[in-house]
Design a protein around this motif. Structure first.
Motif, PDB file in Angstrom:
ATOM      1  N   GLY A 117       0.816  -1.210   0.000  1.00 51.50           N
ATOM      2  CA  GLY A 117       0.000   0.000   0.000  1.00 51.50           C
ATOM      3  C   GLY A 117       0.844   1.251   0.000  1.00 51.50           C
ATOM      4  N   VAL A 118       1.974   1.240   0.726  1.00 49.33           N
ATOM      5  CA  VAL A 118       2.877   2.387   0.730  1.00 49.33           C
ATOM      6  C   VAL A 118       3.516   2.569  -0.641  1.00 49.33           C
ATOM      7  CG1 VAL A 118       4.948   3.355   1.783  1.00 49.33           C
ATOM      8  CG2 VAL A 118       3.304   2.128   3.195  1.00 49.33           C
ATOM      9  N   VAL A 119       3.833   1.464  -1.309  1.00 50.23           N
ATOM     10  CA  VAL A 119       4.425   1.540  -2.651  1.00 50.23           C
ATOM     11  C   VAL A 119       3.461   2.211  -3.623  1.00 50.23           C
ATOM     12  CG1 VAL A 119       5.187   0.156  -4.619  1.00 50.23           C
ATOM     13  CG2 VAL A 119       5.985  -0.405  -2.328  1.00 50.23           C
ATOM     14  N   GLN A 120       2.182   1.928  -3.514  1.00 51.65           N
ATOM     15  CA  GLN A 120       1.197   2.558  -4.399  1.00 51.65           C
ATOM     16  C   GLN A 120       1.134   4.065  -4.174  1.00 51.65           C
ATOM     17  OE1 GLN A 120      -0.178   0.991  -6.922  1.00 51.65           O
ATOM     18  NE2 GLN A 120       0.940  -0.815  -6.240  1.00 51.65           N
ATOM     19  N   PRO A 179      14.555   2.081  -0.152  1.00 54.33           N
ATOM     20  CA  PRO A 179      15.088   2.163  -1.519  1.00 54.33           C
ATOM     21  C   PRO A 179      14.572   1.049  -2.433  1.00 54.33           C
ATOM     22  CG  PRO A 179      16.822   2.638   0.053  1.00 54.33           C
ATOM     23  CD  PRO A 179      15.624   2.218   0.853  1.00 54.33           C
ATOM     24  N   PHE A 180      14.397  -0.162  -1.909  1.00 56.75           N
ATOM     25  CA  PHE A 180      13.874  -1.251  -2.733  1.00 56.75           C
ATOM     26  C   PHE A 180      12.430  -0.972  -3.139  1.00 56.75           C
ATOM     27  CE2 PHE A 180      11.492  -5.274  -2.960  1.00 56.75           C
ATOM     28  CZ  PHE A 180      12.131  -5.854  -4.054  1.00 56.75           C
ATOM     29  N   GLU A 181      11.625  -0.462  -2.215  1.00 53.15           N
ATOM     30  CA  GLU A 181      10.240  -0.135  -2.546  1.00 53.15           C
ATOM     31  C   GLU A 181      10.171   0.983  -3.576  1.00 53.15           C
ATOM     32  OE1 GLU A 181       8.312  -1.328   1.811  1.00 53.15           O
ATOM     33  OE2 GLU A 181       8.790   0.750   1.327  1.00 53.15           O
ATOM     34  N   LEU A 182      11.117   1.911  -3.539  1.00 55.68           N
ATOM     35  CA  LEU A 182      11.150   2.967  -4.553  1.00 55.68           C
ATOM     36  C   LEU A 182      11.415   2.378  -5.931  1.00 55.68           C
ATOM     37  CD1 LEU A 182      11.199   5.982  -5.320  1.00 55.68           C
ATOM     38  CD2 LEU A 182      13.666   5.938  -4.890  1.00 55.68           C
ATOM     39  N   LEU A 225      16.989  -5.389   1.597  1.00 59.10           N
ATOM     40  CA  LEU A 225      17.371  -4.265   2.449  1.00 59.10           C
ATOM     41  C   LEU A 225      18.879  -4.013   2.442  1.00 59.10           C
ATOM     42  CD1 LEU A 225      15.109  -4.967   5.568  1.00 59.10           C
ATOM     43  CD2 LEU A 225      14.810  -3.158   3.867  1.00 59.10           C
ATOM     44  N   ASP A 226      19.643  -4.906   1.862  1.00 59.57           N
ATOM     45  CA  ASP A 226      21.093  -4.787   1.851  1.00 59.57           C
ATOM     46  C   ASP A 226      21.545  -3.729   0.848  1.00 59.57           C
ATOM     47  OD1 ASP A 226      23.853  -5.982   0.481  1.00 59.57           O
ATOM     48  OD2 ASP A 226      23.808  -6.157   2.675  1.00 59.57           O
TER      49      ASP A 226
END
Length: 520
Positions: A291-294, A377-380, A396-397
């Protein structure tokens, strides 16, 4: 409902605010004898490392829950180190207490650090770090029996697969018993033809460049004298192996669940002596993050939050994020505000979404009280895809994000060259948040960001017109937002107000001023 004071705070709050402590951590050393206290914090071993390494200034970093032990530890270490070697206690961290605070250590020009309590074990950037985790008690027989029982209840041991493997993980506070637990697990599970993979957590990390590595259950290091060799716990064949985790519910366990969403995780809490299958929480966690990614997909102006200054590769990752956002025609601002709270981030109203660059244990922020969403950063990277696809994999690395980002940039360049001229820059995008189509604002030309852009980009919102007002640049999202506001701050009125005459002011003290203007 969020607190009514979420976006404002007073000076009194900084003094009167209560510090949340881990009760079990705070009372773990209360009833220890002097010899037990020294053994719990490994004081003789720590003093020997300081002496043998010749450190002149050593910073002792304590989390809030261990501050009550900082003075006794300091005094005992001071008695055992050589004359001329100095110790400094760091009582407040710039970011998360799990990270080595190299910024605070540099204030005293320290050449080494000793980190006490829970640690995220992120690779350091400048200083060598010695970790003292403490030695929490655990019943090994009860731990092993309940973990094996949990495995049997999941039908893992009844599987007819000839070669089966499990991965043993634990909270750092149980490192002193980890070898014994792993050996006992091997003895019990050998009858079921199950191997146990385990790699010890190092006690000392020296700063050195770390090459990119693949996603694993845990990235670790082995020490051999003063050298550090990076290695991983899990091989690719072990990526689907069940994980046996020993430790309480914590951010470390949450990140383990997120990064291994397809792997069953059996956890044992030594405090409550309870075992449970943690993987059932994965779907809810991933749903909230999706949901945050959207929300991030609907944003055009991003703020890159600096959440660490000590984890290796944080600067290359920030540069990579700025390049990625510029290629996507998004506007980005780099912000360092220390520890996050809603009041700080509410000052940046022009920013529509924040990207947090922090250690793995501080990357996931449940931003219910924050005005804008906060992504990793991955979600971005997922949000910026033209057709986002998320299979549940989570990274997350820092090093892996950089490696995958470079590979993704090359693939994008190839696909862009193949479809040159076919991209419709003005096509609307459908928002799953609002349920409507939207036209994204586009900033820049999408070319690569250079080093000069990184160093000179901060002057975009301070250029002024001839009348003293803030000039609106073509790609200045902050300037556009300022011009759209009703109140724009105190502006100069050049040529509109005549200068006033100088007058004699009041004289005296605060108890009683005298109105003396030179008159009799």
């Amino acid at each position: 409902m969020a607190d009514s004071t979420a976006f404002s705070s007073s000076g009194e709050d900084a003094i009167a605010r209560a510090v949340a402590l881990d009760a079990s951590e705070a009372r773990s050393t209360t009833n220890l004898s002097p010899s037990e206290f020294a053994e719990y914090y490994e004081i003789p071993q720590t003093a020997e490392v300081i002496r043998s390494s010749g450190f002149k200034r050593t910073a002792l970093q304590f989390p809030d829950e261990l501050l009550h032990d900082s003075v006794p530890i300091y005094r005992r270490l001071k008695r055992e180190i050589d004359e001329g070697q100095e110790l400094y206690v760091l009582a407040d961290t710039s970011y998360g207490s799990c990270c080595a605070d190299e910024v605070a250590a540099q204030h005293v020009d320290a050449d080494a650090m000793i980190h006490y309590g829970h640690a995220c074990m992120s690779k350091t950037y400048r200083l060598p770090v010695i970790y003292v985790f403490g030695k929490k008690q655990i019943d090994i027989d009860d731990c092993v029996s309940k973990l094996v029982a949990s495995l049997r209840s999941s039908d893992f041991l009844s599987d007819s697969t000839p070669h089966k493997n499990v991965v043993f993980r634990h909270d750092v506070a149980y490192s002193h018993q980890a070898d014994a637990i792993a050996d006992t697990l091997r003895d019990v599970l050998c009858a079921d033809n199950v191997t146990v993979s385990y790699s010890p957590i190092p006690r000392r990390l020296d700063p050195s460049p770390s090459p990119p590595h693949t996603d694993t259950a845990q990235s670790n290091t082995e020490t051999n004298g003063s050298s550090v060799v990076a290695h991983t716990i899990n091989s690719p064949a072990e990526s689907d192996s069940p994980i046996l985790y020993v430790g309480p519910s914590s951010l470390h366990l949450t990140n383990l669940i997120m990064t291994h969403s397809s792997t069953p995780i059996h956890s044992y809490d030594p405090t409550t002596r309870e075992t449970q299958l943690e993987s059932t929480r994965t779907n809810k966690l991933l749903m909230r993050r999706y949901g945050v990614v959207q929300k991030a997909r609907d944003a055009d102006v991003f703020g890159i939050l600096v959440g660490t200054l000590g984890v290796a590769s944080y600067l290359p990752l920030i540069t990579h994020l700025r390049q990625t956002l510029k290629r996507a025609h998004k506007k980005s601002y780099t912000i360092s505000v220390g520890k996050l709270n809603p009041a700080k981030l509410a000052n940046f109203m022009e920013i529509e979404c924040f990207v947090l660059v922090a250690c793995p244990e501080n990357s996931l922020i449940e931003a219910k009280d924050f005005f804008r969403p906060i992504v990793t950063p991955f979600e971005l990277q997922v949000a910026l895809q033209s057709e986002p696809q998320w299979t549940g994999r989570y990274v997350l690395d820092f090093d892996q994000l950089l490696a995958e980002g470079e590979a993704g940039a090359e693939d994008d360049a190839v696909s862009k060259g193949a479809a040159d001229g076919e991209e419709d820059l003005d096509r609307p995008m459908f928002s799953l948040v609002t349920g409507k189509y939207r036209h994204a604002r586009r900033y820049g030309d999408g070319s690569e960001v250079t080093k000069s852009d990184v160093t000179s980009g901060s002057s975009a919102v301070i250029i002024r017109n001839q009348d003293g007002t803030v000039a609106t640049l073509k790609d200045s999202a902050a300037g556009e937002f300022l011009q759209s506001r009703t109140f724009r701050g105190l502006e100069t009125r050049v040529g509109l107000d005549e200068p006033s005459y100088l007058e004699q002011g009041r004289s005296g003290i605060a108890k009683g001023y005298g109105d003396d203007h030179g008159r009799e």
